[in-house]
Enzyme design. Structure first.
Site, PDB file in Angstrom:
ATOM      1  CG  ASN A   1      -3.264   2.000  -1.626  1.00  0.00           C
ATOM      2  OD1 ASN A   1      -2.052   1.896  -1.700  1.00  0.00           O
ATOM      3  ND2 ASN A   1      -3.837   2.975  -0.943  1.00  0.00           N
TER       4      ASN A   1
ATOM      5  CG  ASN B   1      -2.024  -1.013   1.117  1.00  0.00           C
ATOM      6  OD1 ASN B   1      -3.047  -0.782   0.487  1.00  0.00           O
ATOM      7  ND2 ASN B   1      -1.800  -2.176   1.710  1.00  0.00           N
ATOM      8  CB  CYS B   2       0.482   4.349  -1.906  1.00  0.00           C
ATOM      9  SG  CYS B   2       1.485   5.771  -2.286  1.00  0.00           S
ATOM     10  CD  GLU B   3      -1.265   5.017   5.245  1.00  0.00           C
ATOM     11  OE1 GLU B   3      -1.934   5.455   4.281  1.00  0.00           O
ATOM     12  OE2 GLU B   3      -1.306   5.521   6.371  1.00  0.00           O
TER      13      GLU B   3
ATOM     14  CE  LYS C   1      -1.860   7.235  -0.896  1.00  0.00           C
ATOM     15  NZ  LYS C   1      -1.469   8.297  -1.866  1.00  0.00           N
TER      16      LYS C   1
END
Lengths: 374, 374
Positions: free
Chosen positions: A363, A314-316, B36
């Site tokens: 996402n 995930n872009c986190e 997102k």
């Protein structure tokens, strides 16, 4: 089979049931599975076949179990939120545990109510590895504060209702001496509720997942409770049935998350090497949320090892699978077999609070499906 | 309308778009919405109508946008995980940002690839209020480590590919002096990539939600970037287009979560009074995950106030809506209007990373639906 996916073992669950039922209780033992740990229908059905009862945490969860064909009398509902369909649940035979004075008043005025009720009491102390997994004491909103017990007794007496079960949940712990203290606090409360016949001590039986973590010794803990209940019977003449509500203990070891290394990146000689998996917090939140650490294995023939930080897809930046112990703010390296892109990675002890508690769809990733290997 | 539910305002979003487009850029500005943050189709369609472009974080998210009818050329994909359908996405016109050397090699050998590529570089420094929201530096797995830029230039040169866009994302921040530092680091990297025409500085523009938090002054930040780009043009003769990727800034203020007080409990004179809401971490995870604090309002005619701890309805002690600042391990009281069971409670600034990042279905609770008020 494509990854990521969860693999569950019914064989592991059956062995755990054996352990939990290994101690003979003179006045009876009820094992209730904490459904929120993993409400997969196959797990629910397996446990029901083996005579395990169910602890549900919302009226929706209780309703789902009834829909699955579970008998109402096997279901107990103990919820922070007032049930949306209490008369129907009571009609179906579900046992209700009131967790507040308001819920008690509501119950008294509810159609189909019985002349008995179970009550969750918030005890004066709580345990747990941090505030987020401690469920007793002044910081906790769970149950009726123990100082209000006299008020509860007065309300139920006026309404002509008997308290048949007291539920006291202390939080997570493995230390047997802590459980002995739990037993003493719980039995002191039971002494004040002369009509109660069942002591429900909830769950919180810790399992070993990684490193120095200690697993609760259930036979020892149960034997200690048995002795305490025998002493209580000698002292008071009251024969109490014990209830336990394992979630993690019942199911954590029975699940593995199978993933694939999608990429390997590094931040230079002063930095880290990261394994990027094809899963993450949308499938598995415990590490990001609690800093929980799970055993991670790279499936390879390599014998050399290397230090890696394992991260999700995930872009986190909080999507990390190797947080520092109890500190999801910090990353930690894990010494693993030397890995290459495409290698399978297995994450262990993923049966409880993994598939059931994930940032589903974050996402826009699809959710890892769940399968049974036996 | 039953609670809990999210209410979004298109009017608020339109005003934010105006702010973002208020500074005239001599060489152009592209505003890409970080999908997102909230992929609701109505939001995507509204932004597309207003000429906003899109930053997607997974190939699934990019595919969803194409399915919604968004033009491929309006979509950029920058993902930790290799796309599952890169040829199809490229065919549809989606712009791909490689975030690792492996993704770069894959791209070079992918059918339908272009002669240009965008590259995400991990800069030597990162900002953010903690490790979990910082996305640059040695602790970060996002992008290609800046020390490998020469390798990237060599690979692309050999393949006959030009780098048209450099993406550098530093994490969350409001401090304008930090953004000035960001600009300098980013432009130093741009100097080394002589063929690049677009500087994409990502998102991380902070909003004010509670207390002492500072909101990014976007006109000031954009004006600073404009000056830096003008200076860069004078110095190098290169006219760079700027791209920004706001998610939180675009949408956070546009959402409210409407809930109801289901119960009020307390832990005595030495303890706390808890408002138990009919929502929780299954609808809203930021407080449990980051210790994020949001403005909370009790809708009542009462003028007196009281200190409350606000908790969710999940059977999970970490389900708290009033964590201590940046510390989800600790609870904090909030002075609110005196409340009673049944009162409506509004939680503000819930447009971004709330409905899209929640422990959906935990405790089997249904998910709060999303509506638009204008």
């Amino acid at each position: 089979m494509p990854t990521p996916h969860y693999e569950y073992s019914k064989g592991v669950i059956l062995k755990i049931i054996e352990t939990l039922l290994s101690v003979e209780f003179p006045f009876g033992l009820t094992v209730r599975y904490a459904v929120k740990a993993n409400p997969h229908p196959e797990i629910i059905k397996l446990l029901a076949e083996k005579g395990i009862m169910f602890d549900t945490s919302s009226s929706y969860e209780a309703t789902d179990l009834l829909t699955l064909g579970i008998a109402g009398r096997a279901i107990s509902l103990s919820s922070q939120q007032s049930p949306h369909n209490l008369p129907e649940l009571l009609q179906a035979g579900v046992d209700f545990v009131v967790t507040s004075l308001h819920q008690l008043e509501t119950y008294i005025n509810t159609p189909n109510r019985r002349d008995t009720i179970a009550v969750r009491i918030n005890p004066p102390v709580g345990y747990g590895h941090n505030n987020r997994t401690s469920t007793g004491g002044i910081n906790s909103s769970f149950g009726i504060w123990h100082e209000y017990l006299d008020q509860v007794l007065s309300i139920t007496k006026t309404a002509g209702i008997k308290i048949n079960r007291i539920h006291i949940h202390f939080g997570s712990g493995a230390d047997p001496s802590v459980w002995e203290e739990v037993a003493e606090v719980a039995l002191a409360i039971m002494e004040r509720v002369s009509e109660a016949t069942v002591l429900d001590i909830g769950g919180g039986f810790k399992v070993h997942r990684f490193g120095e973590e200690k697993e609760a010794n259930m036979p020892a803990i149960l034997t200690m409770f048995k002795q305490k209940l025998n002493e209580f019977a000698k002292k008071t003449g009251r024969q109490l049935r014990l209830e336990i509500e394992p979630g993690t203990y019942m199911i954590a070891h029975a699940g593995i998350l199978i993933t694939t290394i999608d990429d390997i990146v590094d931040t230079g000689s002063e930095g880290y090497t990261f394994l990027r998996l094809n899963t993450g917090m949308n499938d598995f939140l415990r590490s990001s949320l609690y800093g929980a650490r799970h055993k991670i294995e790279v499936i390879t023939n390599m014998t050399t090892t290397k230090d890696y930080v394992v991260v999700g897809h995930n872009c986190e930046s909080g999507d990390i699978l190797t947080p520092a112990s109890d500190n999801p703010e910090e990353i930690e390296t894990r010494n693993l077999k030397e890995a290459k892109i495409g290698d399978e990675v297995r994450i262990y002890d993923m049966g409880a609070y993994c598939a059931s508690m994930r940032a589903k769809g974050y996402n826009s990733f699809p959710s890892a499906p769940e399968y049974f290997v036996d």
